[in-house]
Design a protein around this motif. Structure first.
Motif, PDB file in Angstrom:
ATOM      1  N   ASN A  86       0.849  -1.298   0.039  1.00  0.00           N
ATOM      2  CA  ASN A  86       0.153   0.039  -0.064  1.00  0.00           C
ATOM      3  C   ASN A  86       0.821   1.037   0.103  1.00  0.00           C
ATOM      4  N   ARG A  87       1.849   1.123   0.903  1.00  0.00           N
ATOM      5  CA  ARG A  87       2.779   2.487   0.987  1.00  0.00           C
ATOM      6  C   ARG A  87       3.634   2.924  -0.174  1.00  0.00           C
ATOM      7  N   TYR A  88       3.974   1.593  -0.793  1.00  0.00           N
ATOM      8  CA  TYR A  88       4.912   1.532  -1.829  1.00  0.00           C
ATOM      9  C   TYR A  88       4.283   2.131  -3.205  1.00  0.00           C
ATOM     10  N   TRP A  89       3.010   1.795  -3.336  1.00  0.00           N
ATOM     11  CA  TRP A  89       2.148   2.291  -4.644  1.00  0.00           C
ATOM     12  C   TRP A  89       1.818   3.728  -4.226  1.00  0.00           C
ATOM     13  N   HIS A  90       1.191   4.058  -2.906  1.00  0.00           N
ATOM     14  CA  HIS A  90       0.882   5.137  -2.571  1.00  0.00           C
ATOM     15  C   HIS A  90       1.819   6.484  -2.920  1.00  0.00           C
ATOM     16  N   HIS A  91       3.137   6.389  -2.656  1.00  0.00           N
ATOM     17  CA  HIS A  91       4.229   7.374  -2.490  1.00  0.00           C
ATOM     18  C   HIS A  91       5.107   7.125  -4.072  1.00  0.00           C
ATOM     19  N   ARG A  92       4.632   6.142  -4.778  1.00  0.00           N
ATOM     20  CA  ARG A  92       5.487   5.928  -5.956  1.00  0.00           C
ATOM     21  C   ARG A  92       5.423   6.933  -7.042  1.00  0.00           C
ATOM     22  N   ASP A  93       4.446   7.676  -7.417  1.00  0.00           N
ATOM     23  CA  ASP A  93       4.491   8.623  -8.595  1.00  0.00           C
ATOM     24  C   ASP A  93       5.464   9.514  -8.385  1.00  0.00           C
ATOM     25  N   ALA A  94       5.644  10.292  -7.292  1.00  0.00           N
ATOM     26  CA  ALA A  94       6.757  11.264  -6.903  1.00  0.00           C
ATOM     27  C   ALA A  94       7.914  10.592  -7.338  1.00  0.00           C
ATOM     28  N   TYR A  95       8.271   9.386  -6.703  1.00  0.00           N
ATOM     29  CA  TYR A  95       9.496   8.709  -7.217  1.00  0.00           C
ATOM     30  C   TYR A  95       9.849   8.503  -8.597  1.00  0.00           C
ATOM     31  N   ASP A  96       8.830   8.046  -9.137  1.00  0.00           N
ATOM     32  CA  ASP A  96       8.822   7.778 -10.768  1.00  0.00           C
ATOM     33  C   ASP A  96       9.031   9.196 -11.583  1.00  0.00           C
ATOM     34  N   ARG A  97       8.802  10.027 -10.858  1.00  0.00           N
ATOM     35  CA  ARG A  97       8.923  11.737 -11.693  1.00  0.00           C
ATOM     36  C   ARG A  97      10.485  12.238 -11.236  1.00  0.00           C
ATOM     37  N   GLY A  98      11.166  11.377 -10.492  1.00  0.00           N
ATOM     38  CA  GLY A  98      12.723  11.989 -10.261  1.00  0.00           C
ATOM     39  C   GLY A  98      12.739  12.173  -8.837  1.00  0.00           C
ATOM     40  N   GLN A  99      11.868  11.996  -7.854  1.00  0.00           N
ATOM     41  CA  GLN A  99      11.943  12.004  -6.346  1.00  0.00           C
ATOM     42  C   GLN A  99      13.554  11.020  -6.082  1.00  0.00           C
ATOM     43  N   ALA A 100      14.314  11.906  -5.213  1.00  0.00           N
ATOM     44  CA  ALA A 100      15.228  10.976  -4.693  1.00  0.00           C
ATOM     45  C   ALA A 100      15.130   9.822  -4.056  1.00  0.00           C
ATOM     46  N   SER A 101      15.920   8.823  -4.082  1.00  0.00           N
ATOM     47  CA  SER A 101      15.337   7.414  -3.529  1.00  0.00           C
ATOM     48  C   SER A 101      15.445   7.553  -1.958  1.00  0.00           C
TER      49      SER A 101
END
Length: 192
Positions: A38-53
């Motif tokens: 749930n948390r992995y996908w909930h926060h994924r969009d920003a990561y996919d758009r370049g957010q730092a790991s």
């Protein structure tokens, strides 16, 4: 006429993440697997758009992580590994398509995964590889398709797009791109 075949990566070229891989990441974080997913996908969009790991994994974990925290490197490695299981049927299709069309890849992917895909031997079949993390845009935003068309020097009718998510297919189709929902494999994509 279809000049370009534009393929998604996740669950088109790769198969779905194996459950043991997500279980490993959940264990590293001290979460049960359902909470982790749930948390992995909930926060994924920003990561996919370049957010730092470290910012992404910190959001998934629910606490701040430093960019040099060893947990970040472990999670990055486990996450990348979870997406490297390839679909043999799609790989055979890529070989066939490469003889008839120009190939490009468009994936919502964070930088660690994008780098791993770029290093994969099969990726050489793709003249262009576009990643959300490097464009600062993600599917299904129409702007990402417009940016890809610009880089390809193509009009929508020149491109056939294959993705496993209907929302992405619909967004591409709304721009006039010939968009197909995987697993409808374009053995003979429209060429008129």
């Amino acid at each position: 006429m279809t000049t370009w075949m534009l393929l998604d990566y996740g669950e088109v070229i790769s198969v779905a993440q194996p459950s043991d891989a997500t279980a490993t990441m959940a264990e590293l974080m001290g979460h049960d697997e359902a909470t982790f997913r749930n948390r992995y996908w909930h926060h994924r969009d920003a990561y996919d758009r370049g957010q730092a790991s470290h910012l992404y994994w910190g959001a998934v974990l629910g606490r701040t992580l430093a960019d040099d925290d060893p947990l970040v490197a472990k999670l990055d490695a486990a996450d990348v590994e979870s997406w490297l299981h390839l679909n043999p049927e799609t790989l055979r299709g890529i070989e066939d398509l490469a003889g008839r069309h120009r190939l490009a890849l468009l994936s919502n992917a964070p930088e660690p995964l994008a780098a791993a895909i770029d290093d994969a031997p099969w990726a050489a079949a793709f003249e262009h590889r576009f990643y959300s993390c490097r464009l600062g845009l993600s599917k299904p935003d129409p702007a990402i398709f417009e940016e890809v068309l610009r880089h390809l020097g193509a009009v929508p009718g020149d491109v056939t797009f294959l993705d496993d998510r209907a929302v992405n297919v619909d967004a591409a189709a709304a721009l006039g791109i010939n968009a197909l929902l995987y697993p409808e494999w374009p053995a003979s994509p429209r060429t008129d």
